[in-house]
Design a protein around this motif. Structure first.
Motif, mmCIF file in Angstrom:
data_model
loop_
_atom_site.group_PDB
_atom_site.id
_atom_site.type_symbol
_atom_site.label_atom_id
_atom_site.label_comp_id
_atom_site.label_asym_id
_atom_site.label_seq_id
_atom_site.Cartn_x
_atom_site.Cartn_y
_atom_site.Cartn_z
ATOM 1 N N LYS A 133 41.476 45.699 39.284
ATOM 2 C CA LYS A 133 41.633 45.018 40.571
ATOM 3 C C LYS A 133 40.569 43.939 40.749
ATOM 4 O O LYS A 133 40.851 42.836 41.211
ATOM 5 C CB LYS A 133 41.552 46.030 41.717
ATOM 6 N N LEU A 151 39.775 41.821 46.970
ATOM 7 C CA LEU A 151 40.098 42.456 45.692
ATOM 8 C C LEU A 151 38.849 42.796 44.889
ATOM 9 O O LEU A 151 38.840 43.768 44.119
ATOM 10 C CB LEU A 151 41.002 41.537 44.862
ATOM 11 N N GLY A 199 40.933 39.890 41.097
ATOM 12 C CA GLY A 199 40.280 39.151 42.182
ATOM 13 C C GLY A 199 39.433 38.019 41.642
ATOM 14 O O GLY A 199 39.365 36.933 42.242
#
Length: 287
Positions: free
Chosen positions: A270, A136, A274
């Motif tokens: 994103k 990610l 992560g």
């Protein structure tokens, strides 16, 4: 104590990244810096080794398998840096970083299935989350035009070489640590890397070094050396299946914050997700 060595190894690895980033920003030649780095690391590690203090009485026989491992790792250490640099140029940073990070599978598999380490289900969950977070947090993948099969192989080579380099350190600590000290082992790796890098420069006819390149090389060599040494010390005290994901994920988390603070990076949604998963995985692995 193992966690202290992990923290020290991570700190050294972060310093390597920042030094090389500064070198790139100053348009310096990275291969020249790497060659100086491996020479400096070799000299420091060799003269600090327990075996050096015993010379000339030291007569311990070193197995051919250990010598072969050190030679192979020495070639891989510098080759991986060269391939990584070319991969970023030819196929893009996102693909290259993804290949390097997911190579974490190799040392984890070696630790668990070759050397039979046993960990609880919570730590398995931590490993899965760590691998997920690394994917990610990869920058947006923008693959450049690949010209020929050789370029397509670059990320695969990074994946294999990075994985074997980490696995090789685990193999040394598990099989050969009683033969020679960590310092002497790493000095052998760095010597081979220096010879390979120096040979490339000689072949290119480009063996002139600036004072800045030497200075950056020595600084890189010191932190690069102790990044490996402290990692080996951590592997001596903790399972590799725990050490490697903690080191990799912590590097990414702290590296992201440093990028935001110093280099003014702007992570995507994103990447932020992560980052959160990575922090959770660290707590699970430490639990």
């Amino acid at each position: 104590m193992g966690l202290i060595f992990i923290a020290l190894s991570v700190s050294c690895s972060l310093a390597i990244a920042q030094i090389l980033k500064l070198a790139e920003n100053n348009k310096m030649r990275i291969l020249h810096i790497l060659v100086c780095n491996y020479l400096a690391g070799f000299l420091i590690s060799f003269f600090n080794s327990a075996e050096f203090s015993l010379l000339p009485e030291f007569k311990n026989e070193i197995s051919l398998w250990l010598m072969g491992l050190a030679i192979l790792l020495g070639i891989i250490f510098i080759a991986n840096m060269v391939v990584y640099s070319r991969s970023i140029d030819r196929v893009g940073m996102g693909v290259s970083i993804a290949a390097m990070r997911m190579s974490l599978i190799f040392p984890i598999a070696v630790s668990l299935f070759v050397f039979g380490e046993t960990i609880g289900m919570i730590k398995y969950a931590g490993i899965i989350l760590a691998l997920s977070s690394l994917l990610l947090m990869v920058p947006r993948i923008k693959t450049k035009n690949i010209s020929g099969i050789s370029d397509a192989w670059l990320p695969i080579l990074i994946f294999i070489m990075t994985g074997f380099a980490d696995s090789g350190l685990k193999m040394y600590e598990q099989l050969f640590a009683t033969q020679i000290s960590e310092d002497l082992f790493v000095s052998g790796i760095f010597l081979i890397s220096f010879i390979v890098g120096g040979s490339i420069l000689i072949k290119r006819g480009d063996v002139k070094f600036t004072y800045k390149e030497i200075g950056y090389g020595v600084a890189t060599g010191i932190v690069n050396l102790y990044s490996s040494i402290f990692l080996l010390y951590a592997l001596k005290l903790m399972p590799g299946s725990i050490v490697f994901p903690i080191v990799n994920v912590t590097l990414v988390v702290l590296g992201t914050f440093i990028g935001i603070w110093i280099w003014k990076d702007s992570p995507s949604v994103k990447q932020w997700s992560g980052l959160g998963i990575a922090i959770i995985s660290i707590f699970l692995l430490l639990g």
